[in-house]
Design a protein around this motif. Structure first.
Motif, short mmCIF file in Angstrom:
data_model
loop_
_atom_site.label_atom_id
_atom_site.label_comp_id
_atom_site.label_asym_id
_atom_site.label_seq_id
_atom_site.Cartn_x
_atom_site.Cartn_y
_atom_site.Cartn_z
N GLY A 500 0.79 -0.76 0.35
CA GLY A 500 -0.23 0.04 -0.13
C GLY A 500 0.57 1.27 0.37
N GLU A 501 0.49 2.21 -0.08
CA GLU A 501 1.16 3.73 -0.15
C GLU A 501 0.33 4.73 0.79
N VAL A 502 1.41 5.56 1.30
CA VAL A 502 0.72 6.40 2.40
C VAL A 502 0.58 8.30 1.66
N TYR A 503 -0.16 8.85 1.51
CA TYR A 503 -0.07 9.46 0.11
C TYR A 503 -0.70 10.74 0.39
N ARG A 504 -0.27 12.30 0.50
CA ARG A 504 -1.12 13.39 0.51
C ARG A 504 -1.61 13.63 -0.14
N ARG A 505 -2.79 13.87 -0.04
CA ARG A 505 -3.43 14.71 -1.02
C ARG A 505 -4.88 16.01 -0.67
N ASN A 506 -4.29 17.04 -0.95
CA ASN A 506 -4.96 18.84 -0.47
C ASN A 506 -4.39 17.78 0.80
N GLY A 507 -3.01 17.95 1.07
CA GLY A 507 -3.07 18.62 2.83
C GLY A 507 -3.01 17.16 3.19
N ALA A 508 -3.92 16.20 3.42
CA ALA A 508 -4.50 15.72 3.83
C ALA A 508 -4.07 13.87 4.09
N TRP A 509 -2.92 12.80 4.70
CA TRP A 509 -2.68 11.87 4.35
C TRP A 509 -4.16 11.12 4.80
#
Length: 534
Positions: A500-509
């Motif tokens: 899996g991947e923990v990713y940043r979107r619009n400032g949130a993870w």
């Protein structure tokens, strides 16, 4: 200062505080207006996702050598000795000659030092050029891989392959813009034969509605105090937000589906919160809707009343969503073979397919028939599913036997910025302390990750065997968030995979379950992410 001047200053101060309270009130009104416009915000937007646009090459990495300015050569004139006076030529000729010789020697040393410094600067510049060229090459390679993936998705959509349809719709929902702080996640299941899409959608909790209605300045205490929003108004706004969101999600997937892969959509909207009656966490279905494509698209959403519209579509609505009064989720009767799902484990999916039911939102927990809720603190994910993370301190543990965990800190270009960003048994801790490996697990603190890190890629690889037999792992949110468990559906035949991947979107993870395998093992996977593997 005169009394009149003091009164003027006091009045101006009070007026400024009144304006401050008014601006705070206006901000609350803008938040409520955005919530009440959730549906209208998408009606003027074409929700079709042009995959061809995703093939556009990203900007080339900018060359920032960071090697300093080149050294400047010494000027021989700066080392010259002024000629002696007439008397000096008679009485100090030898001293002048010695000084001139010393200054010439100083010049030669400065010239030599300059040559060394110039060579070192040129070497650093050459190394910076090589690094930049390698970065450009990685970016090009990553873009080519991205184009191939998009092309494969386009072909899959054209052939109406279930996994392509679901992944495309997942991208559509992820691209939707909601009000700031509006959390939303989903699970999708698709049956190609029937053209049926099932959506289990997570609504925001009631606290998405501002609890304060207005602010006013109290002169006597020199304080700006809030006025509470009436409970009836909170209930009315929240119910409207849920109704609009349900209609919006169905509208978005149908409008985006230009190929006509969807004939029927079932939407079940849930909220996970504390039951005020029991004090326990429950997951309640608050809106349930089943509609055909033709029936839904015949509705003019720009002109409807949401209550009347959902009644026309025969939806089930909670009588009081603020109290989590649940409705029964909709399950389709008859034969329905689910080809691809983003929310259940393999065994649960097969059972649901046999009985023709919409797959449950949580693969390991069945809903209680009485209220449509469960109390599980663990959520099972499926490949492609993404969920928001509530905590910044995370613990990832591999549950499978004979398997190891590795971590890659990936930048915007899709690769690591440096080899040290590959964390494995020989490099178990990142330099900033944001990631630490221990045994078959890792602790991650997203608050400590560097700004250049856009994704934390979690890799499971075989330990002591040629291939993986299982790659199950769980991500725990330290501080009270839901545990997220993912078992990749097919890990056999590969020795390493991206769990899996923990990713940043619009400032949130967020966390995305991936399950993509690499036949050439951990070294090949690391190499594809830009790590220089010897």
């Amino acid at each position: 200062m005169s009394v009149q001047d003091q009164k003027l200053r006091d009045r101006m101060y009070a007026e400024e505080r009144v304006r401050e309270a008014a601006e705070d009130t206006a901000q609350l009104e803008r938040q409520v207006e955005a919530l009440q416009g959730v549906l209208s915000a998408t009606l003027g937007v074409d929700d079709y996702l042009d995959l061809e646009q995703l093939k556009q090459p990203p900007p080339q990495p900018t060359f920032y050598p960071l090697v300093g300015s080149p050294p400047q050569p010494p000027r021989e004139a700066d080392f010259a000795v002024e000629g002696p006076s007439a008397l000096g030529r008679v009485f100090a000729a030898s001293k002048h000659a010695a000084r001139a010789e010393q200054r010439q020697a100083d010049y030669q040393r400065a010239l030599h030092d300059y040559g060394v410094a110039a060579q070192q600067h040129a070497a650093r510049l050459d190394e910076a050029h090589r690094r930049h060229e390698a970065e450009v090459a990685r970016a090009v390679q990553e873009h080519q891989r991205h184009v191939e993936e998009v092309t494969a998705l386009q072909r899959g959509l054209a052939a109406r392959r279930p996994e392509a349809v679901v992944r495309y719709l997942d991208l559509v929902l992820e691209a939707a813009q909601y009000p700031e702080g509006f959390p939303h996640s989903w699970r999708l299941a698709y049956a190609s034969g029937a053209g049926h899409l099932a959506i289990d959608y997570d609504f925001p909790r009631v606290d998405v509605v501002p609890g304060d209605k207005a602010y006013k300045y109290v002169k006597s205490s020199d304080a700006i105090t809030p006025t509470a929003r009436p409970a009836a108004q909170v209930r009315s706004i929240y119910a409207e937000v849920l109704r609009q969101t349900a209609l919006r999600v169905v509208h978005e997937v149908l409008e985006a589906d230009r190929g006509g892969a969807l004939r029927t959509v079932v939407f079940n909207g849930y909220v996970t919160d504390v039951d005020p009656a029991t004090g326990r966490d429950v997951r309640s279905c608050l809106v349930a809707l089943a509609t055909s494509r033709e029936r839904f698209l015949s509705v003019d959403l720009a002109r409807v009343d949401t209550v009347a519209c959902l009644a026309h579509l025969e939806a089930r609505l909670s009588k009081d969503p603020t109290k989590l009064l649940a409705v029964e989720p909709i399950e389709l009767a008859g034969s329905l073979e689910v080809d691809y799902t983003l929310d259940t484990e393999t065994d649960t999916e097969a059972t649901d397919a046999e009985r023709g039911a919409t797959p449950p939102a949580e693969g390991a927990v069945q809903r209680e028939a009485s209220n449509g809720a469960d109390t599980s603190a663990q959520q099972d994910l499926a490949a492609g599913q993404n969920v928001p993370l509530a905590e910044h301190r995370l613990q990832v543990d591999v549950l499978a036997n004979q398997a190891d965990l590795s971590v890659l800190l990936v930048g915007a270009g899709g690769t690591v910025d440096r080899d040290e960003d590959f964390l494995f048994y020989n490099n178990p801790r990142s330099t900033d302390g944001s990631v630490t490996l221990s045994g078959t697990g890792a602790t991650i603190d997203t608050a400590l990750l560097p700004q250049r890190c856009e994704r934390v890629v979690l890799v499971v690889s075989a330990d002591g065997s040629e291939y993986l037999s299982d790659a199950t792992a769980v991500l725990r949110q330290q501080g009270g968030g839901t545990d997220l468990r993912f078992r990749p559906p097919d890990s056999s035949g590969v020795s390493a995979l991206v769990w899996g991947e923990v990713y940043r979107r619009n400032g949130a993870w967020r966390l995305r379950a991936v399950g993509q395998g690499w036949a050439d093992g951990l070294a090949g996977l690391a190499r594809d992410y830009g790590v220089q593997v010897d």
